[in-house]
Design a protein around this motif. Sequence first.
Motif, PDB file in Angstrom:
ATOM      1  N   PRO A 160       0.787  -1.126   0.064  1.00  0.00           N
ATOM      2  CA  PRO A 160       0.150  -0.009  -0.027  1.00  0.00           C
ATOM      3  C   PRO A 160       0.720   1.207  -0.025  1.00  0.00           C
ATOM      4  CG  PRO A 160      -0.731  -1.572   1.524  1.00  0.00           C
ATOM      5  CD  PRO A 160       0.448  -1.934   1.221  1.00  0.00           C
ATOM      6  N   GLN A 161       0.361   2.347  -0.563  1.00  0.00           N
ATOM      7  CA  GLN A 161       1.234   3.626  -0.860  1.00  0.00           C
ATOM      8  C   GLN A 161       1.510   4.034   0.677  1.00  0.00           C
ATOM      9  OE1 GLN A 161       2.017   4.624  -3.750  1.00  0.00           O
ATOM     10  NE2 GLN A 161       3.005   6.448  -2.825  1.00  0.00           N
ATOM     11  N   GLU A 162       0.567   3.757   1.723  1.00  0.00           N
ATOM     12  CA  GLU A 162       1.038   4.711   2.962  1.00  0.00           C
ATOM     13  C   GLU A 162       2.017   3.570   3.794  1.00  0.00           C
ATOM     14  OE1 GLU A 162      -2.733   2.055   3.421  1.00  0.00           O
ATOM     15  OE2 GLU A 162      -2.159   3.371   2.038  1.00  0.00           O
ATOM     16  N   SER A 163       2.239   2.486   3.174  1.00  0.00           N
ATOM     17  CA  SER A 163       3.281   1.503   3.851  1.00  0.00           C
ATOM     18  C   SER A 163       4.574   1.475   3.023  1.00  0.00           C
ATOM     19  CB  SER A 163       2.959   0.145   3.840  1.00  0.00           C
ATOM     20  OG  SER A 163       1.565   0.136   4.627  1.00  0.00           O
TER      21      SER A 163
END
Length: 265
Positions: A160-163
């Motif tokens: 995921p982008q946030e990770s």
Amino acid sequence: MVSLLFLLELPFVPQLANFVWPSSDDSLLLSPEYCLEYIWDKGDCWKSLIVKLLGVAMIAGAFLNKAPVLINVMTKQSVAGLSKAALYSEVIVYSNAFFYGLRTEGLPFTSYGENGALLLQTVLLVACCWKFSQNVNPSEWILALVVYSVYSYICMELVPQESISYLMQSLVPINLYAKGVQIVKIFQEGHTGNQSVVTLTMNIVGTTIRVGTTLGESVIDTNLLLSHASSAALNGTLLGQYFYYQTATAEFWKRQEQDDKKKKA
């Protein structure tokens, strides 16, 4: 002072100017129009120009970074002094840094682009290890290729982008392992083998410059900064080993040449 705004009318200059002075909502003053109008008086414009030039130089220099080691390996048909485990780990280090840069919106290519060149050269060194090492069978490199392909897909498509910050956060421990394994191997063997003073010097100079360019970017990425700083310290240790074992390394290669002559006799 003479304004340089007229340069924006020339082909490719607007694109280059936007690369050097990318305007954004957070930095409305640092724009191509502003800097070309007041370039002789504004330090921020010069700072951005110098940082970008250093970044481009780093990417260009990265394509030659491991060339001396590759030449040594191909010339001597030996991977002496190189740790396969360290090279495998470096592939992950450069891949994570490159994938992180590709997936981080707004991060200048000059902040991470050299990792692509270093990744390619490290892969070539791994291939040399497979070719010239006696204890490598086809199943190992087939497994390595499959695992790396799956890993690359996960990093680029499934994380995921946030990770994605975890990709950079993982660099410090992986790099510590990679450089640590290489440092230990040199201590154990008592020589540096195919290690090149040119490559080692470029590594420590490059990572030190990278600390400066990261600090000089309009957006400071702490993950990149920590990675470059730790790399600089480890590269300094490897360079110190090169000089410490210089005589022992010369004697090692002399013995290798004598053994080769005996085998041919």
